[in-house]
Design a protein around this motif. Structure first.
Motif, PDB file in Angstrom:
ATOM      1  N   LYS A  41     -41.768   6.629   3.416  1.00 56.92           N
ATOM      2  CA  LYS A  41     -41.486   5.310   3.981  1.00 56.92           C
ATOM      3  C   LYS A  41     -42.766   4.474   3.940  1.00 56.92           C
ATOM      4  CE  LYS A  41     -41.791   6.600   8.900  1.00 56.92           C
ATOM      5  NZ  LYS A  41     -41.044   6.576  10.159  1.00 56.92           N
ATOM      6  N   PRO A  42     -42.635   3.151   3.845  1.00 55.28           N
ATOM      7  CA  PRO A  42     -43.814   2.296   3.743  1.00 55.28           C
ATOM      8  C   PRO A  42     -44.698   2.392   4.987  1.00 55.28           C
ATOM      9  CG  PRO A  42     -41.792   1.024   3.398  1.00 55.28           C
ATOM     10  CD  PRO A  42     -41.396   2.393   3.834  1.00 55.28           C
TER      11      PRO A  42
ATOM     12  N   LYS B 295     -47.072   3.449   0.068  1.00 52.89           N
ATOM     13  CA  LYS B 295     -45.852   4.263   0.054  1.00 52.89           C
ATOM     14  C   LYS B 295     -46.112   5.392  -0.923  1.00 52.89           C
ATOM     15  CE  LYS B 295     -40.870   3.983  -0.609  1.00 52.89           C
ATOM     16  NZ  LYS B 295     -39.751   3.098  -0.954  1.00 52.89           N
TER      17      LYS B 295
ATOM     18  N   SER C  52     -39.277  -0.884   0.699  1.00 53.79           N
ATOM     19  CA  SER C  52     -38.664   0.251   1.412  1.00 53.79           C
ATOM     20  C   SER C  52     -37.844   1.115   0.472  1.00 53.79           C
ATOM     21  CB  SER C  52     -37.761  -0.242   2.541  1.00 53.79           C
ATOM     22  OG  SER C  52     -38.542  -0.791   3.566  1.00 53.79           O
TER      23      SER C  52
END
Length: 98
Positions: free
Chosen positions: A12-13, A73, A98
């Motif tokens: 996830k970012p 990410k 995302s």
């Protein structure tokens, strides 16, 4: 707490805010980041790194001014920006990655 590389290597970012206690714009960025976190919830990480306490890390990421925001990410730097940003702009950037 997980170490920095574990956090930025997640799928996830992760938005990293490089800031300094003495920096006026950094103080203005803080509540904006809180709002971004509230809106995105667990879909992204947001962490703050004090450049004065983490000078080596600031050097490694070539932080020339604060605030500097970097989005990671899977360990990859996807985006960066120096200076203030509005909440909605940040939310859109994070969601795009995302």
């Amino acid at each position: 707490m997980k170490n920095f590389s574990e956090i930025i290597n997640q799928s996830k970012p992760t938005l990293v805010d490089f800031f300094a206690e003495w920096c006026g714009p950094c103080k203005m960025m803080s509540p904006i980041l809180e709002e971004v976190k509230d809106e995105l919830g667990d879909s992204a990480n947001i962490i703050k790194i004090d450049v004065d306490k983490n000078q080596e890390m600031a050097r490694d990421f070539q932080i020339m001014g604060v605030p500097t925001l970097i989005l990671f990410k899977n360990g990859e730097k996807l985006w960066s920006h120096s200076g203030l940003l509005q909440k909605q702009d940040l939310v859109e950037i994070i969601k795009k990655h995302s």
